[in-house]
Design a protein around this motif. Structure first.
Motif, mmCIF file in Angstrom:
data_model
loop_
_atom_site.group_PDB
_atom_site.id
_atom_site.type_symbol
_atom_site.label_atom_id
_atom_site.label_comp_id
_atom_site.label_asym_id
_atom_site.label_seq_id
_atom_site.Cartn_x
_atom_site.Cartn_y
_atom_site.Cartn_z
ATOM 1 N N GLY A 83 -56.353 -32.482 -68.417
ATOM 2 C CA GLY A 83 -54.949 -32.599 -68.064
ATOM 3 C C GLY A 83 -54.634 -33.924 -67.419
ATOM 4 O O GLY A 83 -55.517 -34.746 -67.143
ATOM 5 N N ALA A 84 -53.339 -34.145 -67.217
ATOM 6 C CA ALA A 84 -52.846 -35.383 -66.615
ATOM 7 C C ALA A 84 -52.000 -35.055 -65.400
ATOM 8 O O ALA A 84 -51.371 -33.990 -65.326
ATOM 9 C CB ALA A 84 -52.007 -36.169 -67.627
ATOM 10 N N ARG A 85 -51.976 -35.981 -64.474
ATOM 11 C CA ARG A 85 -51.085 -35.878 -63.321
ATOM 12 C C ARG A 85 -50.407 -37.218 -63.086
ATOM 13 O O ARG A 85 -51.070 -38.235 -62.913
ATOM 14 C CB ARG A 85 -51.866 -35.483 -62.056
ATOM 15 C CG ARG A 85 -52.170 -34.011 -61.956
ATOM 16 C CD ARG A 85 -52.735 -33.651 -60.595
ATOM 17 N NE ARG A 85 -53.035 -32.229 -60.487
ATOM 18 C CZ ARG A 85 -53.615 -31.667 -59.439
ATOM 19 N NH1 ARG A 85 -53.971 -32.413 -58.403
ATOM 20 N NH2 ARG A 85 -53.860 -30.377 -59.418
ATOM 21 N N GLY A 86 -49.079 -37.196 -63.124
ATOM 22 C CA GLY A 86 -48.298 -38.376 -62.804
ATOM 23 C C GLY A 86 -48.149 -39.361 -63.951
ATOM 24 O O GLY A 86 -48.872 -39.310 -64.944
ATOM 25 N N ASP A 96 -55.390 -39.094 -55.143
ATOM 26 C CA ASP A 96 -55.675 -37.676 -55.379
ATOM 27 C C ASP A 96 -55.462 -37.314 -56.851
ATOM 28 O O ASP A 96 -56.225 -36.506 -57.413
ATOM 29 C CB ASP A 96 -54.786 -36.794 -54.496
ATOM 30 C CG ASP A 96 -55.213 -36.820 -53.038
ATOM 31 O OD1 ASP A 96 -56.309 -37.356 -52.747
ATOM 32 O OD2 ASP A 96 -54.452 -36.315 -52.193
ATOM 33 N N ASP A 97 -54.410 -37.873 -57.456
ATOM 34 C CA ASP A 97 -54.150 -37.593 -58.869
ATOM 35 C C ASP A 97 -55.261 -38.152 -59.753
ATOM 36 O O ASP A 97 -55.740 -37.482 -60.676
ATOM 37 C CB ASP A 97 -52.810 -38.194 -59.295
ATOM 38 C CG ASP A 97 -51.613 -37.439 -58.729
ATOM 39 O OD1 ASP A 97 -51.785 -36.298 -58.279
ATOM 40 O OD2 ASP A 97 -50.504 -38.010 -58.735
ATOM 41 N N TRP A 100 -58.396 -36.038 -59.363
ATOM 42 C CA TRP A 100 -58.292 -34.764 -60.077
ATOM 43 C C TRP A 100 -58.498 -34.964 -61.570
ATOM 44 O O TRP A 100 -59.238 -34.207 -62.219
ATOM 45 C CB TRP A 100 -56.930 -34.122 -59.819
ATOM 46 C CG TRP A 100 -56.756 -32.795 -60.513
ATOM 47 C CD1 TRP A 100 -57.129 -31.574 -60.050
ATOM 48 C CD2 TRP A 100 -56.169 -32.579 -61.812
ATOM 49 N NE1 TRP A 100 -56.812 -30.600 -60.984
ATOM 50 C CE2 TRP A 100 -56.229 -31.187 -62.065
ATOM 51 C CE3 TRP A 100 -55.601 -33.417 -62.769
ATOM 52 C CZ2 TRP A 100 -55.747 -30.628 -63.237
ATOM 53 C CZ3 TRP A 100 -55.133 -32.861 -63.952
ATOM 54 C CH2 TRP A 100 -55.205 -31.478 -64.173
ATOM 55 N N MET A 101 -57.861 -35.991 -62.144
ATOM 56 C CA MET A 101 -57.988 -36.227 -63.580
ATOM 57 C C MET A 101 -59.424 -36.556 -63.969
ATOM 58 O O MET A 101 -59.921 -36.099 -65.001
ATOM 59 C CB MET A 101 -57.037 -37.342 -64.030
ATOM 60 C CG MET A 101 -55.579 -36.907 -64.070
ATOM 61 S SD MET A 101 -54.452 -38.153 -64.731
ATOM 62 C CE MET A 101 -54.228 -39.227 -63.316
ATOM 63 N N TYR A 146 -54.758 -41.379 -66.385
ATOM 64 C CA TYR A 146 -55.119 -40.490 -67.485
ATOM 65 C C TYR A 146 -55.926 -41.234 -68.537
ATOM 66 O O TYR A 146 -56.947 -40.730 -69.025
ATOM 67 C CB TYR A 146 -53.847 -39.904 -68.102
ATOM 68 C CG TYR A 146 -54.091 -38.883 -69.184
ATOM 69 C CD1 TYR A 146 -54.824 -37.727 -68.935
ATOM 70 C CD2 TYR A 146 -53.579 -39.063 -70.471
ATOM 71 C CE1 TYR A 146 -55.038 -36.785 -69.929
ATOM 72 C CE2 TYR A 146 -53.784 -38.127 -71.473
ATOM 73 C CZ TYR A 146 -54.525 -36.985 -71.200
ATOM 74 O OH TYR A 146 -54.727 -36.056 -72.186
ATOM 75 N N THR A 187 -47.674 -29.873 -65.811
ATOM 76 C CA THR A 187 -48.751 -30.284 -64.905
ATOM 77 C C THR A 187 -48.615 -31.762 -64.563
ATOM 78 O O THR A 187 -48.745 -32.167 -63.406
ATOM 79 C CB THR A 187 -50.120 -30.018 -65.534
ATOM 80 O OG1 THR A 187 -50.255 -28.612 -65.780
ATOM 81 C CG2 THR A 187 -51.249 -30.483 -64.623
ATOM 82 N N ARG A 188 -48.332 -32.562 -65.573
ATOM 83 C CA ARG A 188 -48.241 -34.003 -65.365
ATOM 84 C C ARG A 188 -47.105 -34.358 -64.412
ATOM 85 O O ARG A 188 -47.240 -35.259 -63.575
ATOM 86 C CB ARG A 188 -48.037 -34.720 -66.699
ATOM 87 C CG ARG A 188 -47.951 -36.229 -66.554
ATOM 88 C CD ARG A 188 -48.121 -36.944 -67.867
ATOM 89 N NE ARG A 188 -48.858 -38.178 -67.674
ATOM 90 C CZ ARG A 188 -49.367 -38.916 -68.633
ATOM 91 N NH1 ARG A 188 -49.266 -38.530 -69.880
ATOM 92 N NH2 ARG A 188 -50.023 -40.032 -68.361
ATOM 93 N N GLY A 190 -45.559 -32.337 -62.150
ATOM 94 C CA GLY A 190 -45.437 -31.480 -60.980
ATOM 95 C C GLY A 190 -44.447 -30.351 -61.127
ATOM 96 O O GLY A 190 -43.782 -29.968 -60.161
#
Length: 248
Positions: A83-86, A96-97, A100-101, A146, A187-188, A190
């Motif tokens: 998954g991706a965040r931001g 943090d993002d 997590w990635m 990502y 998810t990306r 929020g």
């Protein structure tokens, strides 16, 4: 397979069951796994739900133990969790993002592959599928975290293939472009539904989870001497990472 509770993971679990696999569906959300397994069994397939968090060494070890307990040869591993965040610039990216990635996409793949590789090799005809992304092949503004994780995941797959040369385990990398699923964009961003939907605005037919499940099933069911090293798949509307046709 990991990340089986929704999206590409759930679609692939259902598809592999129709191909005759006993599917071990692994993910964190047990309720969704139970629902998935119920649907597969009602359709005449065979599936087992195993709770698993790929960011936890202990959880992955428990997954390996559960798989061994089934008593069947382990012939296929689909590393789908990710998954991706931001969509921040590198200058503004949240540590943090990025952490997590990397942990989910890269170290999650590493943990699960290490845990199940002995069984895959012992089967005499093992297959490891790594679900990466076109982001693992090219970068784009806002996608630094990502893309960095997916580039690392791609490097893992390529290295593993070299290291397993001469062993009865093939390594397949699947690199999707734009795939519209229920949760990836949420998810990306929020949980921001508007931002998640905007990614696909004007794209007449983005890929969907079943399209990728079809690709995974096709590569995994080729004769074992056939290794599809890398399959890049995009919707017709997406010629490249930055070239997308949108209907106004």
């Amino acid at each position: 397979m990991t990340g089986a509770s929704s999206g590409i993971g759930a679609a692939t679990a259902r598809r592999l069951a129709t191909e005759g696999f006993h599917v071990v569906a692994a993910a964190r959300r047990v309720e969704r796994l139970d629902e998935l397994v119920k649907g597969i069994t009602e359709a005449g397939g065979v599936a087992t739900a195993v709770p698993c968090d790929v960011t936890s060494d202990e959880s992955v070890a428990a997954l390996a133990t559960a798989v061994a307990g089934l008593g069947d040869p382990v012939t296929l591993l689909v590393n789908n969790a990710g998954g991706a965040r931001g969509l921040d610039t590198v200058a503004a990216g949240r540590i943090d993002d990025w952490q997590w990635m990397y942990d989910v996409n890269v170290l999650g793949t590493l943990r699960v592959t290490q845990a199940l590789l002995p069984a895959l090799e012992a089967s005499g005809a093992g297959t490891v599928v790594v679900l990466s992304s076109t982001a693992g092949l090219i970068v784009y503004e806002g996608g630094g975290g990502y893309a960095a994780a997916k580039h690392a995941q791609t490097a893992l797959a390529e290295t593993l293939r070299l290291e397993l040369c001469g062993h009865p385990v093939r390594v397949i990398e699947i690199d999707p472009g734009m795939v519209k699923t229920d949760e990836f964009g949420l998810t990306r961003f929020g949980g921001d539904e508007a931002r998640a939907a905007a990614v696909y605005d004007g794209v007449a037919e983005p890929l969907v989870a079943d399209d990728i499940a079809d690709c995974i099933a096709w590569t995994a069911t080729r004769p074992h001497h056939v290794n599809v090293d890398r399959l890049v798949v995009r919707p017709l509307a997406q010629a490249a990472q930055h070239k997308v046709h949108r209907v106004k």
